[in-house]
Design a protein around this motif. Structure first.
Motif, PDB file in Angstrom:
ATOM      1  N   ILE A   1       0.834  -1.204   0.000  1.00  0.00           N
ATOM      2  CA  ILE A   1       0.000   0.000   0.000  1.00  0.00           C
ATOM      3  C   ILE A   1       0.868   1.254   0.000  1.00  0.00           C
ATOM      4  CG2 ILE A   1      -1.605   1.364   1.417  1.00  0.00           C
ATOM      5  CD1 ILE A   1      -2.902  -1.383   2.188  1.00  0.00           C
ATOM      6  N   VAL A   2       1.918   1.265   0.822  1.00  0.00           N
ATOM      7  CA  VAL A   2       2.811   2.433   0.876  1.00  0.00           C
ATOM      8  C   VAL A   2       3.443   2.691  -0.486  1.00  0.00           C
ATOM      9  CG1 VAL A   2       4.985   3.305   1.857  1.00  0.00           C
ATOM     10  CG2 VAL A   2       3.260   2.287   3.356  1.00  0.00           C
ATOM     11  N   ILE A   3       3.928   1.645  -1.142  1.00  0.00           N
ATOM     12  CA  ILE A   3       4.547   1.812  -2.463  1.00  0.00           C
ATOM     13  C   ILE A   3       3.507   2.287  -3.477  1.00  0.00           C
ATOM     14  CG2 ILE A   3       5.682   0.600  -4.381  1.00  0.00           C
ATOM     15  CD1 ILE A   3       7.041  -1.160  -2.221  1.00  0.00           C
ATOM     16  N   SER A   4       2.307   1.715  -3.424  1.00  0.00           N
ATOM     17  CA  SER A   4       1.236   2.129  -4.340  1.00  0.00           C
ATOM     18  C   SER A   4       0.888   3.607  -4.152  1.00  0.00           C
ATOM     19  CB  SER A   4      -0.025   1.288  -4.124  1.00  0.00           C
ATOM     20  OG  SER A   4       0.215  -0.053  -4.436  1.00  0.00           O
ATOM     21  N   VAL A   5       0.740   4.017  -2.904  1.00  0.00           N
ATOM     22  CA  VAL A   5       0.396   5.421  -2.608  1.00  0.00           C
ATOM     23  C   VAL A   5       1.533   6.346  -3.034  1.00  0.00           C
ATOM     24  CG1 VAL A   5      -0.054   7.063  -0.732  1.00  0.00           C
ATOM     25  CG2 VAL A   5      -1.266   4.872  -0.796  1.00  0.00           C
TER      26      VAL A   5
END
Length: 146
Positions: free
Chosen positions: A135-139
């Motif tokens: 999620i962090v990488i996607s955001v």
């Protein structure tokens, strides 16, 4: 031109993340290969048939570990590619990719070893860590696109 890193120098900053991707791809392939001796040698599972659910058996855990890896890898790959293409912070992408890899290794170790409870134990914590890292990488990638 020898490789993509020479053709597009800015992606050199993401080399650790590409190493993580390569390592994850290799492990998924090895897991696929290992399902035969670990899951089918004792004839606890039948190839092509529905999985016999029994967390106490290595045959079940080996197949589920591979399936989980095969299910999780595409989302991680997509998130990383978007983040790199968008120019997200290499520090964020590289460090969180490293966390993802570490959490995946722990997840595999816990699952293969049958360590902890079926739900809510160390395997679940490792899995949730992977989800949060993804999620962090996607955001980070989405923010960089905006």
């Amino acid at each position: 031109m020898e490789n993509l890193f020479e053709a597009i120098p800015y992606i050199n900053a993401y080399k650790p993340t590409f190493l993580v991707l390569g390592a994850l791809a290799l492990v998924v392939l090895i897991q696929s290969f290992l399902t035969a001796p670990l899951a089918f040698a004792k004839e606890e599972q039948t190839p092509g048939m529905p999985l016999q659910f029994d967390h106490s058996k290595l045959s079940f855990r080996a197949i589920r570990t591979y399936q989980n890896s095969a299910e999780s890898f595409p989302a991680f790959l997509a998130a990383v590619l978007v983040a790199v293409a968008a120019g997200a912070s290499p520090l964020v992408v590289n460090s969180v990719s490293g966390i993802y890899l570490l959490a995946r290794i722990l997840f595999w170790a816990f699952y293969y070893g049958g360590i902890g409870r079926i739900a809510g134990g160390p395997r679940t914590i490792a899995f949730v860590t992977c989800l949060l890292a993804n999620i962090v990488i996607s955001v980070a990638g989405l923010i960089s696109l905006v």
